[in-house]
Design a protein around this motif. Sequence first.
Motif, PDB file in Angstrom:
ATOM      1  N   GLU A  52       0.833  -1.202   0.000  1.00 48.78           N
ATOM      2  CA  GLU A  52       0.000   0.000   0.000  1.00 48.78           C
ATOM      3  C   GLU A  52       0.870   1.255   0.000  1.00 48.78           C
ATOM      4  N   ASN A  53       0.649   2.155  -0.954  1.00 52.71           N
ATOM      5  CA  ASN A  53       1.439   3.381  -0.985  1.00 52.71           C
ATOM      6  C   ASN A  53       0.879   4.406   0.001  1.00 52.71           C
ATOM      7  N   ALA A  56      -2.634   6.012  -0.792  1.00 52.18           N
ATOM      8  CA  ALA A  56      -3.724   5.052  -0.635  1.00 52.18           C
ATOM      9  C   ALA A  56      -3.971   4.754   0.842  1.00 52.18           C
ATOM     10  N   TYR A  57      -2.899   4.737   1.625  1.00 52.26           N
ATOM     11  CA  TYR A  57      -3.002   4.456   3.057  1.00 52.26           C
ATOM     12  C   TYR A  57      -3.813   5.536   3.779  1.00 52.26           C
ATOM     13  N   ARG A  60      -7.483   5.443   2.707  1.00 50.02           N
ATOM     14  CA  ARG A  60      -8.218   4.314   3.293  1.00 50.02           C
ATOM     15  C   ARG A  60      -8.549   4.551   4.755  1.00 50.02           C
TER      16      ARG A  60
END
Length: 205
Positions: A52-53, A56-57, A60
């Motif tokens: 997970e980059n 995106a982290y 999320r």
Amino acid sequence: MSPDTHRDSCAEHRIGLVLASASPRRRELLQQIGVRFSVMPVDICEDVHPGENPAAYVARLAKEKAEAGLAHSDAAAVLGSDTSVVMSGQILGKPVDADDAERMLMSLSGSNHEVMTGVALATAQETQVCVVTTVVHFKELSPETCRAYWQSGEPHDKAGAYGIQGLGAVFVDRIEGSYSSVVGLPLAETAEMLIKAGIPIWQPE
């Protein structure tokens, strides 16, 4: 009472906006733009998923916080947010001790890094999500300065071991992007989300 009347009655009794965060900085930022809200922190797992980059982290986590808050409250809308300090693609969390804080700060010294903040606004209709990235340029630091800063207590609970809104401001040469996002909540983008969801800003006390 008909089902439609019951739904209308429930909607009337729903509270407005809830901030799913215990952060005093996010509370202050929302208050700054005249938003009325309640606070209800949520507890979710904040582990990074494999592969997970950072963008995106934070997106999320913001979404999970907002949707968890919506599921466990009578709020019409729930705002979630997460901020990470990112250096060379790696997320710098909160320091565990003085040595860890010094390591982080010295890695930021004389260079630039990114601060990414994910924001999510969850309602019954949809969840809006955005990520705002700000580039922060640091001055050269000495190990002695890093250790003195640790003794102030400020970096103990800060991602990347510094707070731009406090004593850590003296480390920052300049930024490119949103200052409020580095503090913890990008106000321009958050206001757009709130307005789209019908939540007013600039309300007098």
